[in-house]
Design an enzyme around this catalytic site. Structure first.
Site, short mmCIF file in Angstrom:
data_model
loop_
_atom_site.label_atom_id
_atom_site.label_comp_id
_atom_site.label_asym_id
_atom_site.label_seq_id
_atom_site.Cartn_x
_atom_site.Cartn_y
_atom_site.Cartn_z
N CYS A 234 -11.93 -3.01 14.51
CA CYS A 234 -11.55 -4.31 15.11
C CYS A 234 -11.82 -4.28 16.61
O CYS A 234 -12.43 -5.21 17.16
CB CYS A 234 -10.06 -4.59 14.89
N PHE A 235 -11.37 -3.22 17.28
CA PHE A 235 -11.60 -3.13 18.73
C PHE A 235 -13.09 -2.99 19.03
O PHE A 235 -13.59 -3.57 19.99
CB PHE A 235 -10.82 -1.94 19.33
N TYR B 281 0.84 -1.21 0.00
CA TYR B 281 0.00 0.00 0.00
C TYR B 281 0.87 1.25 0.00
O TYR B 281 0.72 2.14 -0.84
CB TYR B 281 -0.88 -0.05 1.25
N LYS C 213 1.16 4.04 -2.96
CA LYS C 213 0.80 5.44 -2.69
C LYS C 213 1.99 6.35 -2.97
O LYS C 213 1.84 7.46 -3.48
CB LYS C 213 0.38 5.60 -1.23
N ASP D 83 6.43 2.00 13.12
CA ASP D 83 6.53 2.05 14.58
C ASP D 83 5.90 3.30 15.20
O ASP D 83 5.26 3.25 16.23
CB ASP D 83 7.99 1.94 15.03
N VAL E 102 -8.07 -0.72 12.81
CA VAL E 102 -8.02 -1.04 14.25
C VAL E 102 -9.26 -0.56 15.02
O VAL E 102 -9.75 -1.27 15.91
CB VAL E 102 -6.72 -0.50 14.89
N ASP F 194 1.41 -7.79 17.98
CA ASP F 194 2.83 -7.63 18.36
C ASP F 194 3.00 -6.73 19.59
O ASP F 194 3.84 -5.83 19.62
CB ASP F 194 3.65 -7.09 17.16
N GLY F 195 2.19 -6.98 20.60
CA GLY F 195 2.33 -6.28 21.88
C GLY F 195 1.62 -4.94 21.94
O GLY F 195 1.51 -4.34 23.02
N ASP G 55 5.31 -3.44 10.94
CA ASP G 55 4.52 -2.24 11.20
C ASP G 55 5.36 -0.97 11.12
O ASP G 55 6.57 -1.00 11.31
CB ASP G 55 3.89 -2.33 12.59
#
Ligand SMILES: NC(=O)c1ccc[n+]([C@@H]2O[C@H](COP(=O)([O-])OP(=O)(O)OC[C@H]3O[C@@H](n4cnc5c(N)ncnc54)[C@H](O)[C@@H]3O)[C@@H](O)[C@H]2O)c1
Length: 356
Positions: free
Chosen positions: A216-217, A164, A168, A317, A213, A231-232, A315
């Site tokens: 999702c949450f 992506y 872009k 960061d 996200v 990943d934490g 990801d």
């Protein structure tokens, strides 16, 4: 009446932009999307003409060209922009974000029409801080992103996560190429996690797949399932309220002298939070909004990126926008804080989807 084209007008950003622009009474909008559900309330509005079509470089632009020649601005929002798809469908992602869309740049250059394109803060990729041997983020030069200076740092090509962001990025570079060779007027917008009502969908209710996200949450909270921290949950994002973002787009449209031929970060520096912090705050707000204390102990569990998204996930960061250009050229800065952004957004989700 000013004529506008909006591609991807039926999505999250498009629906808020259409609400705002139609309310002003100053615009006639030609809108393209495959779905009209989020702007169904405007179906009868004579100032919105809807073209229900999948945009494709080989077929659709012939139909769009006469409108481009005549438009005050062409706003391009159409894209696949959910991280789950970058990893599971990289071919589709690259098609959507470059191959299906690049002809738009050619046509805007041909007609010298102003192209306002929503790119993404993901074009910055990872920060320099993630590659230096230190855990502290004290030096803003290592993590703050400036539109015309900060290098764009992507991971390896084999990691589809970057499909992506690189598509872009190429789109942006093609805009710049047409600007210098053919005088294309443009504005590139890099959104930083714009949140608000109507974002994405709840799987199994009004869509399928893995949304971004926020949804999702919300799905986990609505369906009584654990909120999953990838990943934490240490990655940072800066959450920006959609109405503030729409203010920025409106200022760009109304002030072409200051917004043309510029790239703008549009993000709320004060809205920075880790994904773990976001999950905890959303639990707290779910309890506050619904009056149900049980949300305070809603389960949160860890999951690896490769398990959640598939092989090839990594990801960005941290993303902190330098917004001095938006401040000085547009007089814009975000007004809504993180808690308020989430409270308004989550209240809307609870109202629309209810619980159980
Ligand atoms: N919302 C954010 O926080 C955010 C962050 C970074 C970038 N962006 C960018 O902003 C733009 C809008 O994002 P959004 O959040 O509204 O996404 P969205 O998925 O809600 O909306 C995109 C819309 O484009 C439509 N679309 C996609 N491909 C199409 C095609 N080929 N033909 C016709 N319609 C098509 C979809 O049906 C959808 O309605 C995107 O370009 C995205 O990359 C948004």
């Amino acid at each position: 009446m000013k004529k506008l084209i909006i591609l991807g007008c039926g999505g999250f950003v498009g629906s808020h932009l259409i609400d705002r622009l139609l309310a002003s009474g100053e615009y006639h909008i030609e809108g393209w999307d495959i779905s009209f559900d989020k702007i169904a309330q405007h179906r009868e509005n004579p100032n919105l003409s809807f073209h229900q079509r999948y945009i494709n470089a080989d077929t659709t632009f012939e139909e769009i060209e006469p409108y481009i020649a005549d438009a005050e601005a062409v706003i391009s929002l159409a894209a696949i922009c959910t991280p789950a798809q970058y990893v599971s469908s990289p071919v589709k992602t690259i098609h959507s974000n470059f191959i299906d869309a690049y002809a738009l740049i050619d046509l805007c250059a041909k007609h010298k029409s102003w192209l306002m394109h929503t790119s993404t803060c993901e074009v910055y990729g990872r920060t320099l801080s993630s590659y230096v041997p230190t855990d502290d983020y004290d030096d803003p030069d290592l993590y703050e992103q400036r539109e015309d200076e900060t290098p764009l740092i992507m991971g390896p090509s084999k990691n589809h996560r970057w499909s992506y962001a690189t598509a872009k990025q190429l789109f942006e570079r093609y805009i710049f190429a047409h600007n210098s060779e053919n005088g294309l007027p443009f504005t590139i917008i890099r959104p930083y996690n714009w949140f608000g009502p109507r974002m994405d969908f709840i799987p199994g209710r009004d869509g399928e797949g893995v949304p971004r996200v926020l949804a999702c949450f919300m799905t986990a909270l609505l369906d009584g399932k654990p909120m999953q921290l990838v990943d934490g949950g240490d990655a940072y994002r800066t959450i920006t309220y959609i109405d503030d973002a729409i203010d920025a787009l409106q200022k760009m449209l109304e002030g072409p002298k200051n917004s043309r031929d510029q790239v703008f970060n549009i993000g709320n520096r004060g809205g920075e939070v880790t994904m773990k912090g976001l999950a905890h705050l959303m639990r707290e707000l779910a309890a506050e909004i619904t009056g149900k204390e049980s949300f305070l102990s809603h389960p949160i569990e860890d999951i690896t990126g490769n398990k959640f998204y598939g092989e090839g996930y990594e990801d960005c960061d941290r993303r902190v926008p330098d917004i001095s250009k938006a401040e000085s050229l547009l007089g814009w800065r975000a007004k809504t804080n993180l808690r308020e952004t989430l409270r308004i957004t989550m209240a809307d989700y609870f109202e629309r989807y209810g619980r159980d």
